[in-house]
Design an enzyme around this catalytic site. Structure first.
Site, short mmCIF file in Angstrom:
data_model
loop_
_atom_site.label_atom_id
_atom_site.label_comp_id
_atom_site.label_asym_id
_atom_site.label_seq_id
_atom_site.Cartn_x
_atom_site.Cartn_y
_atom_site.Cartn_z
CE1 TYR A 50 -0.72 -5.87 -0.24
CE2 TYR A 50 0.74 -7.37 0.92
CZ TYR A 50 -0.37 -6.55 0.91
OH TYR A 50 -1.11 -6.40 2.06
CG HIS A 116 -6.21 -8.34 0.04
ND1 HIS A 116 -5.07 -8.27 -0.73
CD2 HIS A 116 -6.05 -7.38 0.96
CE1 HIS A 116 -4.27 -7.31 -0.28
NE2 HIS A 116 -4.86 -6.75 0.75
CB SER A 195 -1.46 0.13 8.56
OG SER A 195 -1.54 -0.41 7.25
N PRO A 196 0.53 -0.56 11.67
CG PRO A 196 2.35 -1.63 12.67
CD PRO A 196 1.49 -1.66 11.44
N GLY A 200 2.15 5.69 8.11
CA GLY A 200 3.20 6.69 8.16
C GLY A 200 2.84 7.95 8.92
#
Length: 291
Positions: A50, A116, A195-196, A200
């Protein structure tokens, strides 16, 4: 990994993936993370990929005792970000990556350290063995995996206890429920649901494929006096009861206002009828994980 801080269970984390873009009006990273901590969110999740570990380290420096700090290693990006990544999971790289993250974060120990992404080249037993050595040396407190298969999880768990499995889980991404969730439940591994909001999708208005789902979220939201995103996040929280496995939702944001909304969603109780309605709309949808 039902970790507690000051006697309180961790119910929701903060995903810092987009925090490096947290600039401009209302997007001060110190305020965003500070708001999360003030509201009882203690799991702050980042990764070397990140490119914001130094930022996260500076922001939490004066509140380190309140933070369960998670980071990840293994993704090595090409010269162009859009060109994709390679996975490095060999034992030498495990140590190199951890020591580099410790320096960038400005800490002596990482509370939860993840691989990851699975590697096609290095057996996961070798990777986890190297990660376990970091625990023995006091550089890492617990181990996690992200973006792996059910076979990876089982083989890794035979080497060392895997405290957390971080996978995408939302109303539009439910592949994790097929095999990984039951296996994690049997192994005592917490599911960290990243990413719940479906990257988006559940916030947007231009994706006709999910228009019916967003309409249902809006209807339920009006009945509770909240917004559709909060309903989608409450659905993720409810998976813990459905699957009898610890679930830690991991929403991210670059705005303090959204952090407050996300935390409030943890206390939102949906009725059985509302949950059944949402499940019916998503049961036959795309269940393929894409991260």
């Amino acid at each position: 990994m039902r970790t507690t801080t000051q006697g309180h269970p961790i119910r929701q984390g903060f995903g810092a993936m987009r925090l490096h873009t947290a600039d401009g009006p209302g997007r001060d990273p110190s305020r965003v993370i500070g708001t999360a901590l003030d509201l009882g969110v203690t799991m702050i999740d980042t990764a070397d990929a990140y490119q914001n570990e130094e930022l996260v380290g500076r922001v939490i420096r004066d509140r380190r005792g309140e933070v369960q700090l998670a980071s990840k290693f293994g993704l090595v990006w090409g010269d162009e970000f859009a060109a994709g990544f390679q996975v490095r999971a060999d034992p030498a790289y495990v140590r190199h990556a951890c020591e580099a993250s410790l320096r960038r974060l400005g800490v002596d120990v990482i509370d939860l350290y993840y691989l990851h992404h699975r590697s096609d080249d290095v057996p996961i037993e070798e990777t986890v063995g190297a990660m376990a050595a970091l625990v023995d040396e006091g550089k890492v407190r617990s181990l996690g995996l992200s973006n792996v298969t059910v076979g990876d999880l089982r083989r890794a768990s035979a080497v060392y206890r895997i405290a957390a499995l971080q996978q995408e889980w939302s109303l539009v991404r439910r592949a994790v429920e097929e095999e990984l969730v039951p296996t994690a439940a049997a192994l005592g591994t917490t599911i960290v649901a990243h990413s719940p909001f479906g990257h988006g999708v559940l916030h947007g208005s231009d994706d006709g494929a999910h228009a019916d789902l967003r309409a249902a979220l809006a209807d339920i939201a009006r009945a509770h006096g909240v917004n559709g995103g909060q309903v989608a996040l409450a659905w993720v929280h409810h998976r813990e009861q459905v699957h009898d496995v610890p679930v830690l939702a991991l929403p991210g944001s670059t705005r303090a206002r959204h952090v407050r909304e996300n935390v409030a969603a943890a206390d939102l109780t949906l009725s059985d009828d509302e949950l059944r309605h949402l499940d019916a709309l998503t049961d036959t949808r795309n269940r393929t994980e894409t991260r």
